[in-house]
Design an enzyme around this catalytic site. Structure first.
Site, short mmCIF file in Angstrom:
data_model
loop_
_atom_site.label_atom_id
_atom_site.label_comp_id
_atom_site.label_asym_id
_atom_site.label_seq_id
_atom_site.Cartn_x
_atom_site.Cartn_y
_atom_site.Cartn_z
N HIS A 87 0.80 -1.23 0.00
CA HIS A 87 0.00 0.00 0.00
C HIS A 87 0.83 1.28 0.00
O HIS A 87 0.28 2.36 -0.13
CB HIS A 87 -0.94 0.03 1.20
CG HIS A 87 -0.25 0.36 2.50
ND1 HIS A 87 0.52 -0.55 3.18
CD2 HIS A 87 -0.21 1.50 3.22
CE1 HIS A 87 0.99 0.01 4.26
NE2 HIS A 87 0.58 1.25 4.34
C1 UD1 Z 1 -2.17 5.70 5.99
C2 UD1 Z 1 -0.86 6.13 6.69
C3 UD1 Z 1 0.17 5.02 6.53
C4 UD1 Z 1 -0.37 3.69 7.00
C5 UD1 Z 1 -1.66 3.38 6.24
C6 UD1 Z 1 -2.29 2.09 6.63
C7 UD1 Z 1 -0.35 8.55 6.59
C8 UD1 Z 1 0.54 9.54 5.98
N1 UD1 Z 1 -0.29 7.30 6.05
O1 UD1 Z 1 -1.90 5.60 4.60
O2 UD1 Z 1 1.29 5.34 7.32
O3 UD1 Z 1 0.57 2.67 6.74
O4 UD1 Z 1 -2.58 4.46 6.53
O5 UD1 Z 1 -3.37 1.80 5.84
O6 UD1 Z 1 -1.06 8.85 7.51
N2 UD1 Z 1 -9.10 5.09 1.63
C9 UD1 Z 1 -10.30 4.47 1.56
N3 UD1 Z 1 -10.91 4.14 2.73
C10 UD1 Z 1 -10.37 4.41 3.95
C11 UD1 Z 1 -9.12 5.06 3.98
C12 UD1 Z 1 -8.49 5.39 2.82
O7 UD1 Z 1 -10.84 4.19 0.50
O8 UD1 Z 1 -10.97 4.07 4.97
C13 UD1 Z 1 -8.41 5.43 0.37
C14 UD1 Z 1 -8.71 6.81 -0.10
O9 UD1 Z 1 -8.75 6.80 -1.49
C15 UD1 Z 1 -7.51 7.60 0.37
C16 UD1 Z 1 -6.40 6.58 0.25
O10 UD1 Z 1 -7.02 5.32 0.57
O11 UD1 Z 1 -7.27 8.75 -0.36
C17 UD1 Z 1 -5.26 6.85 1.16
O12 UD1 Z 1 -5.71 6.97 2.51
P1 UD1 Z 1 -4.84 7.83 3.56
O13 UD1 Z 1 -5.45 7.77 4.91
O14 UD1 Z 1 -4.57 9.17 3.00
O15 UD1 Z 1 -3.45 7.10 3.57
P2 UD1 Z 1 -3.07 5.56 3.54
O16 UD1 Z 1 -2.46 5.26 2.22
O17 UD1 Z 1 -4.18 4.66 4.01
#
Ligand code: UD1
Length: 389
Positions: A223
């Protein structure tokens, strides 16, 4: 405005979670605060950074986490928007609840955002899992770690190397406390409840995989933006997995970011195989069961590097660095990077029986949260004692 710290002497420990890797760290801490004698009142604030049923609700349920007292519901956004939104929504919660301290875990955007708000209001902050460094400032988490540790008051560490990192950044040694690993508290407490792999595959509702898991399988998660956000990187990684699956069937649990990018780049064909079971993000007890019985794990997750070390399962980390060096030095972790040839060779070595066995690092003993509660209680009591005249 700075607040008089005296006013918050009896307030709750305000515990913050935001994203998936925070939940397994906070669950044992909340239990330990309640079990401490006398109990430390606590309040759980969820920033809402992760919100999907798969990324959030199933983990809360599996870990037995209480419903958050407050949910800030920030959701997704750019780093700037997400961080700013957490800060904006967290400030009134601090004002209303007058906590004795704020406790944050890990390195996600919510960790830094809440730390920054609290520190500027004169509320002390305890950071659990402090001092880890990948020395790669292109990782958003590295920025969050460095900045959180600079300004938090109490730094609880999982491995001794963290203290060297903190010292190098000019942080006084008196702020850092080696307590062990709360992630492993969760793992040891939940190990007997892990969901068997056959059950997880059945529940996922996918076609039954055309392989027999009792004869070995690999678990894969991916991821990190550096691995999944460009087709030039994700394409070859998926092709490497496809090659590996000819030798060892794979169970691939897809983060929403990765799933979206596979669709966007038209790469679905790479993982459409009878030898690859593609699942949604898994609950905690399901992932524990998948890892515990696996032949090997291929991942770019930070937490899974630690969990596989505690389980004694070989882990190949698809990154060029790790902020958790003890998992490589003492545990079962090997950094293999992103080169398909190197990944394939490392898998072959494990299949040939020469995988790392490793040992469990110091203080990864299931009692880290207890040590944090004891230290925090004593620290807060000292802080709020009337000064001698
Ligand atoms: C975040 C953390 C990362 C951790 C990861 C675990 C930061 C900078 N990064 O990254 O350290 O390893 O979580 O998963 O805080 N999305 C969904 N549903 C959700 C959450 C996210 O669909 O419940 C999608 C969205 O398109 C979003 C993308 O995932 O834009 C990224 O989510 P985000 O919380 O920004 O960062 P992660 O990549 O999950």
């Amino acid at each position: 405005m700075m607040r008089d710290p005296w006013l918050s002497a009896t307030g709750p420990v305000l515990c913050v979670v935001g994203a998936r890797p925070n939940f397994m760290k906070m669950a044992p801490i909340l239990r330990a605060l309640a079990a401490h004698d006398p109990a430390l009142p606590a309040m759980l604030v969820h920033t809402g950074q992760h919100y999907d049923v798969d990324m959030n609700d199933r983990l809360f349920a599996g870990l037995g986490l209480p419903r958050p007292d407050v949910n800030l519901e920030v959701g997704s956004g750019s780093h700037a928007v997400q961080t700013a939104e957490v800060m904006r929504r967290f400030e009134p919660v601090l004002d209303a609840n007058r906590p004795s301290c704020v406790l944050v875990v890990g390195d996600v955007n919510s960790t830094l955002a809440c730390t920054l708000v609290a520190v500027k209001k004169g509320v002390p902050v305890a950071h659990v899992e402090a001092g880890l460094r990948s020395f790669d400032r292109t990782m958003p988490e590295e920025i969050n770690r460095v900045l959180t540790d600079q300004i938090a008051d109490l730094l609880y560490t999982t491995e001794r190397a963290a203290h060297d990192n903190l010292a190098r950044e000019g942080i006084d040694a008196s702020r850092a406390h080696f307590v062990g690993n709360v992630m492993i508290d969760s793992l040891l407490a939940n190990r007997p409840l892990a969901v068997p792999v056959t059950e997880t595959l059945r529940r996922a509702g996918t076609e039954p995989p055309a392989f027999d898991v009792t004869r070995g399988y690999g678990v894969v998660t991916l991821h990190r933006p550096a691995n999944v956000d460009q087709v030039e990187t994700l394409g070859p990684l998926l092709a490497a997995l496809r090659d590996i699956s000819a030798r060892l069937p794979l169970v691939l649990a897809l983060h929403p970011r990765t799933r979206a990018n596979i669709e966007r780049f038209g790469l679905r064909g790479e993982v459409s195989s009878e030898r690859i079971a593609v699942l949604p993000p898994q609950g905690y007890l399901e992932m524990l069961g998948l890892m515990a019985d696996a032949t090997l794990v291929l991942t770019d997750s930070g937490g899974m590097q630690e969990e596989t070390t505690a389980l004694g399962v070989p882990c190949l980390t698809l990154r060029g660095n790790t902020e958790r060096p003890i998992t490589v030095e003492q545990g079962t972790n090997t950094l293999v990077g992103r080169d398909p040839g190197a990944i394939g060779r490392a898998v072959e070595e494990i299949l040939a029986g020469s995988g790392k066995r490793g040992r469990v690092p110091e203080l990864w003993d299931g009692r880290a949260a207890e040590r944090i509660a004891a230290h925090l209680a004593a620290w807060l009591a000292r802080r709020h004692q009337p000064a001698e005249v």
